[in-house]
Design a protein around this motif. Structure first.
Motif, PDB file in Angstrom:
ATOM      1  N   VAL A 141     -34.645  63.023  -2.460  1.00  8.48           N
ATOM      2  CA  VAL A 141     -36.190  62.781  -2.789  1.00  8.48           C
ATOM      3  C   VAL A 141     -36.760  64.451  -2.510  1.00  8.48           C
ATOM      4  O   VAL A 141     -37.917  64.750  -3.079  1.00  8.48           O
ATOM      5  N   GLY A 142     -36.069  65.154  -1.813  1.00  2.62           N
ATOM      6  CA  GLY A 142     -36.680  66.096  -0.931  1.00  2.62           C
ATOM      7  C   GLY A 142     -36.232  67.458  -1.779  1.00  2.62           C
ATOM      8  O   GLY A 142     -37.088  69.007  -1.751  1.00  2.62           O
ATOM      9  N   VAL A 143     -35.150  67.229  -2.248  1.00  4.87           N
ATOM     10  CA  VAL A 143     -35.049  68.729  -3.253  1.00  4.87           C
ATOM     11  C   VAL A 143     -35.671  67.675  -5.363  1.00  4.87           C
ATOM     12  O   VAL A 143     -35.174  67.936  -5.993  1.00  4.87           O
ATOM     13  N   GLY A 144     -36.393  66.391  -5.412  1.00  5.56           N
ATOM     14  CA  GLY A 144     -36.749  66.170  -6.186  1.00  5.56           C
ATOM     15  C   GLY A 144     -35.957  65.238  -6.945  1.00  5.56           C
ATOM     16  O   GLY A 144     -36.477  64.598  -8.429  1.00  5.56           O
ATOM     17  N   LEU A 145     -34.813  64.718  -5.875  1.00  3.14           N
ATOM     18  CA  LEU A 145     -33.998  63.944  -6.838  1.00  3.14           C
ATOM     19  C   LEU A 145     -33.839  62.587  -6.446  1.00  3.14           C
ATOM     20  O   LEU A 145     -33.763  62.577  -4.847  1.00  3.14           O
ATOM     21  N   LEU A 146     -32.720  61.430  -6.857  1.00  4.93           N
ATOM     22  CA  LEU A 146     -32.432  60.700  -6.087  1.00  4.93           C
ATOM     23  C   LEU A 146     -30.581  60.352  -5.503  1.00  4.93           C
ATOM     24  O   LEU A 146     -30.160  61.813  -6.315  1.00  4.93           O
ATOM     25  N   PRO A 147     -30.406  59.653  -4.858  1.00  2.00           N
ATOM     26  CA  PRO A 147     -29.316  60.126  -4.515  1.00  2.00           C
ATOM     27  C   PRO A 147     -28.187  59.627  -5.991  1.00  2.00           C
ATOM     28  O   PRO A 147     -28.998  58.514  -5.999  1.00  2.00           O
ATOM     29  N   GLY A 148     -26.929  60.761  -6.093  1.00  3.30           N
ATOM     30  CA  GLY A 148     -26.125  60.208  -7.050  1.00  3.30           C
ATOM     31  C   GLY A 148     -25.125  59.874  -7.137  1.00  3.30           C
ATOM     32  O   GLY A 148     -24.218  60.498  -8.293  1.00  3.30           O
ATOM     33  N   GLY A 149     -24.400  60.251  -6.150  1.00  4.10           N
ATOM     34  CA  GLY A 149     -22.976  59.732  -5.851  1.00  4.10           C
ATOM     35  C   GLY A 149     -23.089  57.895  -4.659  1.00  4.10           C
ATOM     36  O   GLY A 149     -21.491  58.051  -4.382  1.00  4.10           O
ATOM     37  N   GLY A 150     -23.265  57.273  -5.640  1.00  2.00           N
ATOM     38  CA  GLY A 150     -22.894  56.327  -4.574  1.00  2.00           C
ATOM     39  C   GLY A 150     -23.864  55.069  -4.363  1.00  2.00           C
ATOM     40  O   GLY A 150     -23.963  54.114  -3.988  1.00  2.00           O
ATOM     41  N   GLY A 151     -24.914  56.117  -3.423  1.00  2.00           N
ATOM     42  CA  GLY A 151     -26.252  55.827  -2.446  1.00  2.00           C
ATOM     43  C   GLY A 151     -27.419  54.496  -3.161  1.00  2.00           C
ATOM     44  O   GLY A 151     -27.006  53.451  -2.343  1.00  2.00           O
ATOM     45  N   CYS A 152     -27.546  54.717  -4.074  1.00  2.00           N
ATOM     46  CA  CYS A 152     -28.477  54.020  -4.514  1.00  2.00           C
ATOM     47  C   CYS A 152     -28.127  52.429  -4.762  1.00  2.00           C
ATOM     48  O   CYS A 152     -27.789  51.730  -4.603  1.00  2.00           O
ATOM     49  N   LYS A 153     -26.258  52.874  -5.003  1.00  2.00           N
ATOM     50  CA  LYS A 153     -25.585  51.532  -6.239  1.00  2.00           C
ATOM     51  C   LYS A 153     -25.527  51.100  -4.496  1.00  2.00           C
ATOM     52  O   LYS A 153     -24.758  49.377  -4.434  1.00  2.00           O
ATOM     53  N   GLU A 154     -24.971  51.648  -3.005  1.00  2.00           N
ATOM     54  CA  GLU A 154     -23.978  51.512  -2.392  1.00  2.00           C
ATOM     55  C   GLU A 154     -25.744  50.183  -1.216  1.00  2.00           C
ATOM     56  O   GLU A 154     -25.131  49.216  -1.298  1.00  2.00           O
TER      57      GLU A 154
END
Length: 801
Positions: free
Chosen positions: A620-633
């Motif tokens: 979120v510090g660069v305006g994004l969300l975890p895209g490599g499986g972090g949200c999923k995990e």
């Protein structure tokens, strides 16, 4: 902690087990030593004087409570403090008999210490190791107050402040210290507490403080000689020289001006014959600050002080504070950028600029000092360099710097300056320094010890066999660890001959870009075909700062969104491969474990984390969300942990991501859910690779099979997302978050709750990964996110917009 020692009479091995430790003295150092002991799961009794009023344990209890509020925290986990038992000398001396180690850490007064020894000695266990944490008092003089029976179990054990974070501990034997006792203590300090141990001689202030404090005194003297402001000194003598940001004068403030003056006074009182004795005194301006109670950081005013947003620094010539912030001369700083250290010193020495002359003088005077005193204060030049690196935070030790610059030439320059009366002492350099064939002090065979005119090899103590990639000094024999099995631009995969494939990233700060992903997949192919396990371990900190935004820049600038989405998909597939590989996968972490690096660790079978692992999904510090499986995990873990209420289990995981929560230790990472409770925490980072490989082999030897793929799991659905967004609205209306923060957090909520589905709907991992990737691309194409990314790439700092 269990170690083995040899009983010389029976030649049988006996266990040395540290079941409990007592710390005598609940001052700043005593309390923080106790904190680090309980960090390492060593039950600790913290003693102090009985309080005159109220609870007799009041002094110790107050110190324990204070530990909870200190920054940086001496406690690595929330509950560790509960394992410190408060005690007082009137009521609890009987507890000492059950302690395997007792560390005295009261004020630096010889009479107070010896009085305490008489009080506690009758209560110590038959085999208890008794140690003093003095920073400079004579160990032999203290030992003289002990009985002949206790003296063999007595030594100095000098922790550096703050004990949790500073790697160095000095062990100082007295004349009667038992060698086996010292070895057992060193084993405990190295593996259980994670320390770098230097065996020091019993000379005033030992090794690190003797040289480090002298270096600060020499810097102060040369700053006065050349008329350099204190803030300019700090600009020049910090990271530009490979030293901490606090440099010289800020370091004195952080340490405490009274503490610094006390160490100087020890040198003044105990080294009357020293050639630099006239330098061992606190400057008048320092004495005035101490008298006024301006002791540095702990009193919020010292050499520096802050008023509002304005920083001020002491000007000793004016006897008052002036606005701080002046920098060193650009030309002088340009000299310091030269990678050729010898050329750098030559330019400083020949320059007429006062700041250049100042810097050369500081180096020269330290080289002069360590050359003259090496034989007196340390067992080898290696011990000096490690002591200064680990105790004062220098990137390179003083002997290493001298040798790298060209030993003969620097020795000639120093000798010329001494004879010309430019040095701080007229003491001549020892003959060994000026030997015509001397190339330095560190060699493949060992480091020089002038007392024996020989090279000292590394310690053969068994505990160091666990350090497969130990700290090295310049000049030691260095060979690439292991045999390379595979290598590309992003990674090197190697083996040390034990059926485990080790992968190290080659990218800057171990950022994860296409080459790293390709390398990881190739390494997994090789490991599944030929090895029993795979370990991801970096040769140095950090583990990884996350995805390589720089590698996305070309596609980002041209709007090639398909290429970026393909890379994110590749990242997700790699994470799943780590999870479902046919061989066990282990992440050995230390330092930053951020973003994509955290996602890789989340998907390994096991994490072996150094205590000082700082872990978080910080996208979120660069305006994004975890895209490599972090949200999923995290969505998956919440569903597996839920007891009927998925949303309740999910909320903490959501907040971890939405607020970019960073665990400040591996133990806290377990508490926050970044690491599993079954993951391992290692206190000595130099043991990481050894332990990680042992974990991989243990899983393999126990008949490892990858986890069964999760067919489906329930999610909180749109109702769960709505509940989270309701709380976000309150935060937005209270101006705690911006509109773009709200948008990012809403995207995270939608992904982690499974999207536009009913609560309790069963989905699979790929469903969440697809949502995650889609939300990532949506945010990436948002102008405010693009501003955040641009700001991070240009300034290295997050933008809140």
């Amino acid at each position: 902690m269990i170690v083995f020692s040899i009983n010389e009479e029976t030649m049988s091995q006996t266990k040395f087990i540290v079941r409990k430790v007592a710390v005598l003295g609940a001052g700043v150092m005593g309390a923080q030593i106790a904190a680090h002991l309980v960090n390492a799961k060593v039950p600790t009794v913290l003693f102090d004087l009985p309080a005159k009023e109220g609870d007799k344990n009041g002094i110790a209890k107050k110190a324990i409570e204070a530990l909870k509020k200190q920054k940086p925290s001496p406690l690595a986990s929330r509950d560790a403090v509960n394992h410190i038992q408060p005690a007082n000398y009137d009521d609890h001396l009987h507890l000492l008999k059950d302690c395997d180690l007792v560390i005295e850490a009261i004020a630096e007064r010889m009479d107070w210490k010896t009085d305490l020894y008489k009080k506690v000695a009758p209560h110590l266990g038959e085999h208890t190791i008794f140690a003093t944490n003095t920073s400079g008092l004579s160990i032999n003089a203290l030992a003289d107050s002990l009985s002949g029976e206790l003296k063999p179990r007595f030594c100095g054990v000098h922790f550096f402040n703050p004990p949790r974070y500073m790697h160095l501990v000095e062990i100082i034997p007295c004349k009667g210290s038992d060698a086996a006792i010292l070895d057992n203590l060193e084993r405990f300090l190295v593996t259980t507490l994670g320390k770098g141990v230097v065996r020091a001689k019993d000379t005033p202030n030992f090794v690190a403080n003797r040289i480090g404090v002298y270096s600060m005194l020499a810097t102060i003297a040369n700053a006065e000689k050349f008329g350099i402001r204190f803030d300019v000194v700090d600009d020049l003598t910090g990271p530009r020289l490979g030293r901490p940001k606090s440099a010289t004068f800020r370091t004195a403030d952080v340490v405490g001006l009274d503490t610094f003056a006390h160490v100087v006074k020890t040198m003044q009182d105990t080294l009357p014959e020293d050639p630099w004795h006239s330098l061992y005194k606190s400057p008048e301006w320092l004495q005035k600050l101490i008298a006024a109670g301006a002791l540095g950081a702990k009193t919020k005013v010292g050499i520096y002080k802050k008023e509002g947003k304005q920083m001020f620094v002491l000007d000793p010539a004016k006897g008052d504070y002036v606005g701080a912030g002046e920098k060193g001369d650009d030309g002088v700083k340009e000299i310091l950028k030269n990678p050729d250290i010898g050329a750098r010193f030559k330019a400083l020495r020949e320059s007429s600029h006062p700041q250049a002359q100042f810097l050369w003088a500081c180096f020269r005077d330290v080289f002069h000092y360590i050359g003259v005193h090496l034989a007196d204060i340390a067992n080898s030049a290696r011990d000096v360099d490690f002591a200064i690196r680990w105790g004062f935070g220098w990137t390179t030790g003083p002997f290493e710097t001298w040798q790298a610059a060209g030993w003969q030439q620097v020795a000639k320059w120093v000798d010329e300056d001494i004879k010309a009366g430019k040095a701080l002492s007229s003491a001549p350099l020892p003959a060994w320094v000026l030997e015509a064939d001397r190339g330095g002090v560190h060699f493949a065979e060992g480091s020089y010890n002038p007392a024996g005119n020989a090279l000292e090899g590394r310690s053969s103590l068994d505990v160091y066999a666990r350090q497969l990639a130990p700290a090295k000094v310049l000049g030691e024999k260095t060979v690439e660890l292991g045999e390379t099995v595979y290598e590309n631009e992003g990674v090197r995969a190697f083996t040390t001959g034990d059926d485990v494939l080790v992968v190290s990233f080659k990218s800057k700060a171990h950022a994860i870009g296409p080459a790293v992903l390709d390398g990881l997949n190739a390494a997994l192919d090789i490991a599944e075909d030929r090895f029993k396990g795979l370990v991801i371990w970096q040769t140095e900190e950090p583990f990884s700062v996350g995805a390589d935004l720089q590698s996305m820049l070309p596609a980002f600038m041209t709007g090639d969104w398909e290429a970026i989405e393909a890379m994110i998909r590749r990242f997700q597939q790699t994470s799943l491969r780590m999870r479902y590989s046919q061989v066990p996968t282990v992440a050995a972490t230390q330092g930053y474990v951020f973003g994509g690096g955290c996602e890789i660790a989340l998907h390994c079978d096991r994490v072996v984390g150094a205590l000082e692992s700082y872990v978080g999904l910080v996208e979120v510090g660069v305006g994004l969300l975890p895209g490599g499986g972090g949200c999923k995990e995290f969505a998956l873990r919440a569903s597996q942990e839920a007891r009927g209420d998925i949303l309740a289990a999910l909320k903490d995981y959501f907040m971890n991501i939405a607020t970019a929560k960073v665990a400040t230790s591996a133990l806290e990472a377990q508490e926050l859910g970044f690491f599993k409770k079954s993951d391992m925490v290692v206190f000595n980072a130099y043991e990481l690779l050894y332990v990680a490989k042992q974990q991989a082999l243990a899983m393999a030897e126990s008949g490892y099979r990858p986890p069964m793929k999760v067919k489906s799991f329930p999610v909180a659905g749109r109702a769960g997302a709505a509940s989270i967004k309701g709380q976000l609205v309150n935060m937005l209306e209270g101006n705690f978050i911006s509109k773009h923060d709200f948008f990012i957090a809403s995207q995270i909520a939608d992904v982690m709750t499974g999207g536009d589905v009913e609560a309790g709907t069963e989905v699979n991992e790929q469903w969440i990964l697809d949502l995650e990737r889609k939300a990532f691309m949506t945010l990436l194409q948002n102008a405010k996110t693009q501003d955040r990314i641009a700001n991070m790439l240009t300034t290295g700092k997050p933008l809140r917009n």
